[in-house]
Design a protein around this motif. Structure first.
Motif, PDB file in Angstrom:
ATOM      1  N   ALA A 158       0.849  -1.196   0.000  1.00  0.00           N
ATOM      2  CA  ALA A 158       0.000   0.000   0.000  1.00  0.00           C
ATOM      3  C   ALA A 158       0.879   1.238   0.000  1.00  0.00           C
ATOM      4  CB  ALA A 158      -0.904  -0.007   1.222  1.00  0.00           C
ATOM      5  N   ASP A 211      -6.070  11.882  -4.844  1.00  0.00           N
ATOM      6  CA  ASP A 211      -7.195  12.034  -5.741  1.00  0.00           C
ATOM      7  C   ASP A 211      -7.052  13.413  -6.356  1.00  0.00           C
ATOM      8  OD1 ASP A 211      -9.576  12.439  -6.990  1.00  0.00           O
ATOM      9  OD2 ASP A 211     -10.815  11.750  -5.342  1.00  0.00           O
ATOM     10  N   ARG A 254      -5.079   9.119   0.206  1.00  0.00           N
ATOM     11  CA  ARG A 254      -5.544   7.834   0.717  1.00  0.00           C
ATOM     12  C   ARG A 254      -4.513   6.765   0.357  1.00  0.00           C
ATOM     13  NH1 ARG A 254     -10.334   7.186  -3.721  1.00  0.00           N
ATOM     14  NH2 ARG A 254      -8.945   6.898  -5.457  1.00  0.00           N
ATOM     15  N   GLN A 302      -3.493   3.298  -1.356  1.00  0.00           N
ATOM     16  CA  GLN A 302      -3.944   2.460  -2.456  1.00  0.00           C
ATOM     17  C   GLN A 302      -2.841   1.483  -2.825  1.00  0.00           C
ATOM     18  OE1 GLN A 302      -5.039   5.498  -5.207  1.00  0.00           O
ATOM     19  NE2 GLN A 302      -2.981   5.780  -5.996  1.00  0.00           N
ATOM     20  N   VAL A 358      -5.543  -0.757  -9.580  1.00  0.00           N
ATOM     21  CA  VAL A 358      -5.184  -0.027  -8.364  1.00  0.00           C
ATOM     22  C   VAL A 358      -6.483   0.295  -7.633  1.00  0.00           C
ATOM     23  CG1 VAL A 358      -4.176   2.101  -7.443  1.00  0.00           C
ATOM     24  CG2 VAL A 358      -3.108   0.945  -9.385  1.00  0.00           C
ATOM     25  N   ALA A 359      -6.492   0.034  -6.323  1.00  0.00           N
ATOM     26  CA  ALA A 359      -7.704   0.248  -5.537  1.00  0.00           C
ATOM     27  C   ALA A 359      -7.347   0.780  -4.156  1.00  0.00           C
ATOM     28  CB  ALA A 359      -8.477  -1.060  -5.392  1.00  0.00           C
ATOM     29  N   PRO A 360      -8.269   1.487  -3.519  1.00  0.00           N
ATOM     30  CA  PRO A 360      -8.032   1.921  -2.139  1.00  0.00           C
ATOM     31  C   PRO A 360      -7.980   0.702  -1.217  1.00  0.00           C
ATOM     32  CG  PRO A 360     -10.202   2.630  -2.900  1.00  0.00           C
ATOM     33  CD  PRO A 360      -9.544   1.947  -4.041  1.00  0.00           C
ATOM     34  N   SER A 365     -15.672   3.440  -4.382  1.00  0.00           N
ATOM     35  CA  SER A 365     -15.407   3.635  -2.950  1.00  0.00           C
ATOM     36  C   SER A 365     -16.340   2.745  -2.141  1.00  0.00           C
ATOM     37  CB  SER A 365     -15.607   5.106  -2.572  1.00  0.00           C
ATOM     38  OG  SER A 365     -16.935   5.485  -2.840  1.00  0.00           O
TER      39      SER A 365
END
Length: 158
Positions: A41, A46, A53, A55, A70-72, A95
């Motif tokens: 991570a 954003d 955040r 990600q 790619v994701a939170p 989200s």
């Protein structure tokens, strides 16, 4: 005095209800998948909101095959760990839905802010009325003193 808690309760309930409806809507439009992190991570931003955040690059498999994007993710997760990733109806990363905690917190904050705002407005109105009445009372005292003062002090006119 009962107005403050009542106004706070009404505002807080309205905000809480709004967030619960939003949550229900989001839960019908999104679903979660368990994905494995293929990278650690990292802090990401954003570009639109300026929010920072965490990600990571994640991978999951479903009927359509293997997906990598790619994701939170959660706090400082490492490569190889699993994370819940939320997807919209088209399979794009979305989200996470609003949580009950967020709805409750927003409701409490809105209620407290409303009660504080109503209290401030009421206090300001009360202060304004008091100042107006004091000015009127002082003007009345000045007029009465002009009538009485010459008799008390023995002075004649000014």
């Amino acid at each position: 005095m009962l107005l403050l808690p009542l106004m706070g309760w009404i505002a807080g309930s309205a905000v809480y209800d709004h967030y619960n409806q939003l949550r229900e809507s989001q839960l019908t439009e999104r679903h979660s998948v368990m994905a494995r992190l293929v990278s650690d991570a990292q802090v990401g931003g954003d570009g639109f909101t300026g929010q920072t955040r965490l990600q990571a690059r994640v991978q999951w498999q479903d009927r359509q095959g293997v997906h990598v994007t790619v994701a939170p993710v959660g706090t400082w997760q490492r490569k190889g760990s699993t994370a819940t990733v939320w997807l919209d109806t088209r399979g794009n990363v979305a989200s996470a839905p609003v949580t009950w905690d967020r709805a409750a917190t927003a409701g409490v904050c809105a209620g407290l802010a409303t009660a504080a705002g109503v209290a401030a407005l009421a206090g300001g109105a009360w202060k304004s009325v008091r100042v107006s009445l004091d000015r009127r009372r002082f003007a009345q005292w000045d007029r009465e003193w002009e009538l009485v003062e010459p008799r008390w002090t023995g002075r004649r006119g000014r």
